[in-house]
Design an enzyme around this catalytic site. Structure first.
Site, PDB file in Angstrom:
ATOM      1  CG  ASP A 153      43.577  45.834  30.466  1.00 20.92           C
ATOM      2  OD1 ASP A 153      42.553  46.394  30.904  1.00 20.92           O
ATOM      3  OD2 ASP A 153      44.220  45.000  31.132  1.00 20.92           O
ATOM      4  CB  SER A 163      42.744  41.599  37.297  1.00 28.31           C
ATOM      5  OG  SER A 163      41.946  42.744  37.216  1.00 28.31           O
ATOM      6  CG  HIS A 215      41.341  42.950  32.113  1.00 23.49           C
ATOM      7  ND1 HIS A 215      42.394  43.518  32.787  1.00 23.49           N
ATOM      8  CD2 HIS A 215      40.604  42.307  33.050  1.00 23.49           C
ATOM      9  CE1 HIS A 215      42.301  43.244  34.075  1.00 23.49           C
ATOM     10  NE2 HIS A 215      41.231  42.503  34.266  1.00 23.49           N
TER      11      HIS A 215
END
Length: 333
Positions: free
Chosen positions: A275, A177, A305
């Protein structure tokens, strides 16, 4: 060698079920537990960043336990800013190649503690050492402070890594991320400075841009999936300040999707199908390829995610880490 099994939080008495659920059942189990623990720990709108961090650390504790045991682990403070780092070595060999890992959390949350098991999994499966960086977090320390911390650690690795059993000539950068974003930005900075480049980039469901694309609408339901568009906007604002995503304030070292990507090393993009960041990851792989970078895009159906954190119960997470580790071992050989 693997450590003791983790003590997971109890399943909520009423599991959330969805008709035509496109999330893998094991990852749905993970999400149910995570959402229940978040509520139990008092997560709610309006909390300060330190309060949110404290909850996030406690929420992740059960998922960090267990997993591979290391031959040796050590913590150090390095660089002018005395950045905390943790080094995991899976074997006793000297001159181990190393993955420098940057945890996710929207530049605002998490630490090398919340991501300790993931780092040990990569170390055990790839045979390389893993060096995790506790870079300074926003909003107290906004862009580019995290990149400054990372640069200090990479300079330390080049100068002192051999003293700690690491081979500075064989290192990769990776993260999830926000950590994937920082990995690309740090590699660009190394390229532009003429410094020693990483051998590869391990990019797990990266936050590369911030623009709302179709996957934001498709997978932005906070009851069904892990991350929402408004949450991601808050993270960008935490990192960059007010009007973070305005075109006038766009900095390619922050929104790396817009950076010049030529000359970057081979990259592995691990992407979750369910996601909001799906589309920008697919497009990032296309941009890397167009820039002449060898890019491997792996999309995992049924994953959301943060799904790699579910490795203790998820066969998809287990497979994703195994496949990335095989690639990592090859680029660091």
């Amino acid at each position: 060698m693997r450590g003791p099994a983790p003590d997971f939080p109890a399943m909520p008495q009423e599991k959330v079920m969805f008709e035509n659920d496109d999330v893998d059942p094991q990852i749905r189990d993970f999400l149910n537990r995570m959402f229940a623990s978040s509520a139990a720990l008092g997560s709610r709108p309006g909390l300060s960043a330190p309060e949110r961090r404290a909850i996030a650390e406690r929420q992740r504790e059960p998922w960090v336990r267990g997993g591979p045991a290391m031959h040796a682990s050590e913590e150090l403070r390095v660089g002018q800013s005395q950045v905390r780092v943790r080094i995991h070595r899976p074997v006793a060999d000297a001159d181990l190649p190393v993955l420098v890992y940057l945890h996710g959390g929207g530049w605002t949350l998490f630490s090398i503690d919340t991501h300790d098991r993931l780092m040990r999994e990569y170390a055990a499966r790839s045979g390389c050492a893993v060096l995790g960086i506790d870079y300074a977090l926003a909003p107290e320390h906004r862009f580019p402070r995290a990149l400054d911390d990372i640069a200090q650690v990479l300079d330390w690795l080049a100068a002192k890594g051999a003293d700690h059993g690491l081979d500075p000539a064989r290192y990769a950068l990776g993260g999830d991320s926000a950590g994937a974003n920082l990995s690309v930005a740090a590699a660009i900075d190394r390229r532009d400075a003429g410094a020693a480049m990483p051998c590869g980039l391990l990019l797990n469901y990266g936050a590369f841009d911030g623009e709302w694309r179709a996957s934001y609408e498709r997978y932005g339901d906070g009851d069904r999936y892990m991350l929402t568009g408004p949450e991601m906007d808050e993270f960008w604002e935490s990192y960059l300040g007010a009007d973070a995503l305005s075109p006038e304030r766009m900095d390619p070292r922050a929104r790396v999707f817009h950076a010049e990507l030529h000359g970057l090393p081979p990259s592995w993009l691990c992407v979750a199908r369910c996601d909001i960041l799906l589309d920008e990851n697919v497009l990032m792989a296309e941009r890397l390829t167009a820039a002449g970078v060898e890019a491997h895009l792996k999309i995992y159906d049924g994953a959301t995610h943060s799904f790699l954190e579910a490795v203790a119960i998820s066969s998809i997470a287990d497979r994703a880490i195994a496949e990335a580790s095989e690639w990592l071992a090859a680029v660091l050989d």
